[in-house]
Design an enzyme around this catalytic site. Structure first.
Site, mmCIF file in Angstrom:
data_model
loop_
_atom_site.group_PDB
_atom_site.id
_atom_site.type_symbol
_atom_site.label_atom_id
_atom_site.label_comp_id
_atom_site.label_asym_id
_atom_site.label_seq_id
_atom_site.Cartn_x
_atom_site.Cartn_y
_atom_site.Cartn_z
ATOM 1 N N GLN A 1 3.101 10.025 1.215
ATOM 2 C CA GLN A 1 4.392 9.324 1.245
ATOM 3 C C GLN A 1 5.265 9.678 0.047
ATOM 4 O OE1 GLN A 1 2.458 5.259 2.074
ATOM 5 N NE2 GLN A 1 4.426 5.097 3.114
ATOM 6 N N HIS B 1 -2.396 7.435 7.146
ATOM 7 C CA HIS B 1 -1.423 8.322 6.494
ATOM 8 C C HIS B 1 -2.084 9.633 6.058
ATOM 9 C CE1 HIS B 1 2.414 6.284 6.219
ATOM 10 N NE2 HIS B 1 1.890 5.184 5.722
ATOM 11 N N GLY C 1 0.821 -1.198 0.000
ATOM 12 C CA GLY C 1 0.000 0.000 0.000
ATOM 13 C C GLY C 1 0.856 1.249 0.000
ATOM 14 N N HIS D 1 -4.196 1.361 7.752
ATOM 15 C CA HIS D 1 -2.839 1.931 7.713
ATOM 16 C C HIS D 1 -2.766 3.104 6.728
ATOM 17 C CE1 HIS D 1 1.720 1.313 7.738
ATOM 18 N NE2 HIS D 1 1.533 2.125 6.720
ATOM 19 N N GLU D 2 -3.323 2.907 5.523
ATOM 20 C CA GLU D 2 -3.218 3.945 4.494
ATOM 21 C C GLU D 2 -4.099 5.149 4.823
ATOM 22 O OE1 GLU D 2 -0.766 3.638 2.627
ATOM 23 O OE2 GLU D 2 -0.443 1.515 2.961
ATOM 24 N N CYS E 1 6.041 -0.252 7.122
ATOM 25 C CA CYS E 1 5.662 0.931 6.343
ATOM 26 C C CYS E 1 6.844 1.342 5.485
ATOM 27 C CB CYS E 1 5.269 2.073 7.291
ATOM 28 S SG CYS E 1 4.839 3.602 6.437
ATOM 29 N N LEU E 2 6.567 1.652 4.217
ATOM 30 C CA LEU E 2 7.649 2.057 3.309
ATOM 31 C C LEU E 2 8.320 3.350 3.783
ATOM 32 C CD1 LEU E 2 5.897 1.261 -0.093
ATOM 33 C CD2 LEU E 2 7.729 -0.054 1.002
HETATM 34 NI NI NI Z 1 2.782 3.315 5.575
#
Ligand code: NI
Length: 163
Positions: free
Chosen positions: A51, A134, A46, A130-131, A88-89
């Site tokens: 991000q 963000h 995701g 999670h997304e 998480c990226l």
């Molecule tokens: Ni993330």
């Protein structure tokens, strides 16, 4: 399409609330296409627009079946609980344990502005939560309760290589 740079947790933009999308135009489609390429390149499940430095309410999720684009997503229903590992990226190299609802349903617009619903259990529910976090400037480590040790991560990776 182009790869976009994935920002890490030190970036102030990752802690800000993103604004709704109002124009479903070529610029949005370029962002979505770039995000898809960036997600594949990073081997993630995701990605949210903040991000990649765009403070708009745009999320993509790909848990293995198909890539779903969610514009202006809102979580409309959750139930149950799951307790598991998350990464998480924007927080590279770390994995934490996080409790999330086991089921989540989101309402969102597609790239043309049409409303639809995405629902799922397990990983999909975890990703939706999670997304969407963000988009409100929240990083999952804020609600995580324990960081995995290097030994635990090591064991996990060797397990994955065997699969
Ligand atoms: Ni993330």
């Amino acid at each position: 399409m182009a790869l976009r740079k994935i920002l890490t947790v030190e970036e102030p933009g990752l802690h800000k609330v993103s604004r709704p999308v109002t124009k479903f135009d070529k610029k949005l489609h370029e962002l979505l296409d770039d995000m898809a390429q960036t997600l594949v390149d990073a081997n993630g499940v995701g990605l949210a627009a903040p991000q990649v430095g765009i403070l708009r309410r745009v999320v993509i999720i790909d848990t293995g079946e198909e890539l779903v684009e969610l514009i202006n997503p809102e979580i409309v229903e959750t139930s149950g609980e799951q307790d598991g590992m998350e990464g998480c990226l924007s927080v590279p190299g770390e994995y934490w344990l996080v409790k999330r609802p086991n089921y989540a349903k989101a309402r969102a617009q597609d790239r043309h502005g049409e409303w639809f619903e995405l629902e799922g259990e397990g990983l999909i529910a975890r990703c939706i939560c999670h997304e969407c976090d963000h988009l409100d400037g929240h990083i999952y480590t804020e609600i995580a309760y324990r960081k995995l040790t290097d030994e635990e991560i090591e064991a996990m990776h060797s397990g994955l290589e065997e699969a």
